[in-house]
Every structure is written in structure tokens, then in C-alpha cells.
Design an enzyme around this catalytic site. Sequence first.
Site, PDB file in Angstrom:
ATOM      1  N   ASP A  56       0.821  -1.212   0.000  1.00  0.00           N
ATOM      2  CA  ASP A  56       0.000   0.000   0.000  1.00  0.00           C
ATOM      3  C   ASP A  56       0.859   1.268   0.000  1.00  0.00           C
ATOM      4  O   ASP A  56       2.011   1.261   0.436  1.00  0.00           O
ATOM      5  CB  ASP A  56      -0.890   0.038   1.250  1.00  0.00           C
ATOM      6  CG  ASP A  56      -2.106  -0.853   1.141  1.00  0.00           C
ATOM      7  OD1 ASP A  56      -2.203  -1.620   0.165  1.00  0.00           O
ATOM      8  OD2 ASP A  56      -2.943  -0.800   2.059  1.00  0.00           O
ATOM      9  N   HIS A 202       3.735  -2.392   3.284  1.00  0.00           N
ATOM     10  CA  HIS A 202       3.820  -1.037   2.734  1.00  0.00           C
ATOM     11  C   HIS A 202       5.191  -0.844   2.091  1.00  0.00           C
ATOM     12  O   HIS A 202       6.212  -1.209   2.684  1.00  0.00           O
ATOM     13  CB  HIS A 202       3.617   0.007   3.839  1.00  0.00           C
ATOM     14  CG  HIS A 202       2.257  -0.059   4.472  1.00  0.00           C
ATOM     15  ND1 HIS A 202       1.933  -1.009   5.427  1.00  0.00           N
ATOM     16  CD2 HIS A 202       1.140   0.694   4.283  1.00  0.00           C
ATOM     17  CE1 HIS A 202       0.661  -0.833   5.795  1.00  0.00           C
ATOM     18  NE2 HIS A 202       0.169   0.185   5.111  1.00  0.00           N
TER      19      HIS A 202
END
Length: 270
Positions: A56, A202
Amino acid sequence: MREGLRAGPAVGAVAPFVAVLAHIGPAATWLPLLRRRRFPGLAGQGRPGHVALTFDDGPDPVSTPHFLDLLDGLGVRATFFVLGENVVRHPAQARELARRGHELAVHGWTHHRPWLPSPARDTRELGRAVGVVREVTGQVPLWYRPPYGILTSGRWAACRRAGLRPVLWTAWGKDWRQDATPASVRATVTADLRGGGTVLLHDTDRVSAPGSWRAALAALPGIVRDCRAAGLEVGPLLEHGVVGTDRAREAGRGEPVTSEAAPFRSTAPP
């Protein structure tokens, strides 16, 4: 008549509360147990021999290239949930994601919290993000993961209008934290990982603790090794056969994993 007059203000006072509840109610799907048991497709559960690897918040020209090089070395392709504003800022990096064979999905335009209802904004920004990904990379995104995993009614509706499928996760590394380490990220992922699961990491610290991406990067080889030692493929959502998708049924890749699947156990050395 007087009773009716008294009831009017009371109804008016309740109406905003009802509107807010309708707006934020779907966010209960953030709860992992509820999501796995009642909404397995939203949780990202797919075919039992596969694990979907997702990232993400990117792309980020500082950190994302390190993940791309490492994934190349591991022979793994992943799904990157990008922010529209970052694609505009770093179009070359977004194109590089696609060039290296990774799947791009939509994480929104910005990473704001959606506490106040704004369905028009949700629709406008999500449609804008989809358009930017298509224009810059040539890929047509299929998936949507809202910032913080919070699906409001407005975000649900915007997702449908944009032709996207919402997908959250079944396991995450809590790699955004200041105290995250490679060992903690790997242990947190594998604690909740099952065949058919979707992993959230991430590839940037833009909305995380400064430098936290390094913990995720260092943990990644061990996570992939753990999956392979358990006989699980690692790849993007496109190959995952997410529960309830037409692609999964058409591909005939077997029955998707259920919430009662056996927990992941690694036999690989640390």
C-alpha cells in the site's frame, strides 16, 4: 398538535446520527474475525495453494525501487495499491511497477480518514485515481483497498461505480509502526497467514513512521521463504482467485479457502 411539534425537533436531532451511522456502519468489516467469517472475498481469501502479496501507499521513488529489485530477485510479482496523487507525482515509478510485471490497484487519491460523509468526493476521487493509473501505466485496475481499511457507504458506492472490487487483507505486518523490526513484521504476518490469504505490507513510509519501510523490506525474503516452505505460491491478486470473483470461477482454479482453513506453519529456518 403540541406533541407533534415536540416530536419534530427530536426527529431532527436524531437524523444526523442516523446519517453518520449509515455512513460509517460498513466500516465494521475492518474487524478481522467478522471479515474472515462473513466476507471472505472482502478479506482477500483465494485459492488455498496461493498467497497474495500486496503493498500500500506508493509509489515512492525512494523506497519502492528497493522492493522492486528484491521482488525480482525472489521471482515474485505482487499487487501495489497506489495513491492517485503519488502516481501523478511519480509517473516514471508507476510505469516501472507495470514494466516489471506487477499489478497496480487503487488505494484512493489521498490517504485521508473518511469520518464525514462525502459521497460525491468519494466518487470523484476514486474515479480520478482509476483514470490516472490507466493513463500513466496502461493497466486497468481491478481492485480497491481504502486507506486504513475503512469502507464507508460512500466508498462502497464509489468502488462499484468505478468498476472495482474491494479487497482488504487476512494478514498484515504492522510495518508502519515506529517499533517495527524485520523480525516483528515477519512474525506478525505469519501469525495470521493461511493458504489462500492476502498479505498487507507497505512499500513507503509516506503515511507511516519514518524509515519503517526498511523493516518490511528486510522481512520480505523470510515471508516468501516461509510461504514456499509451506508449499504455497506467492503472487498478485490477479492470480489469487479471490472468493466470489468471476475471474476465479472462470479460471477454475479450485475451491477458495474457507475461514476454517488450517493456520500457516513455517518449517523454514529463520
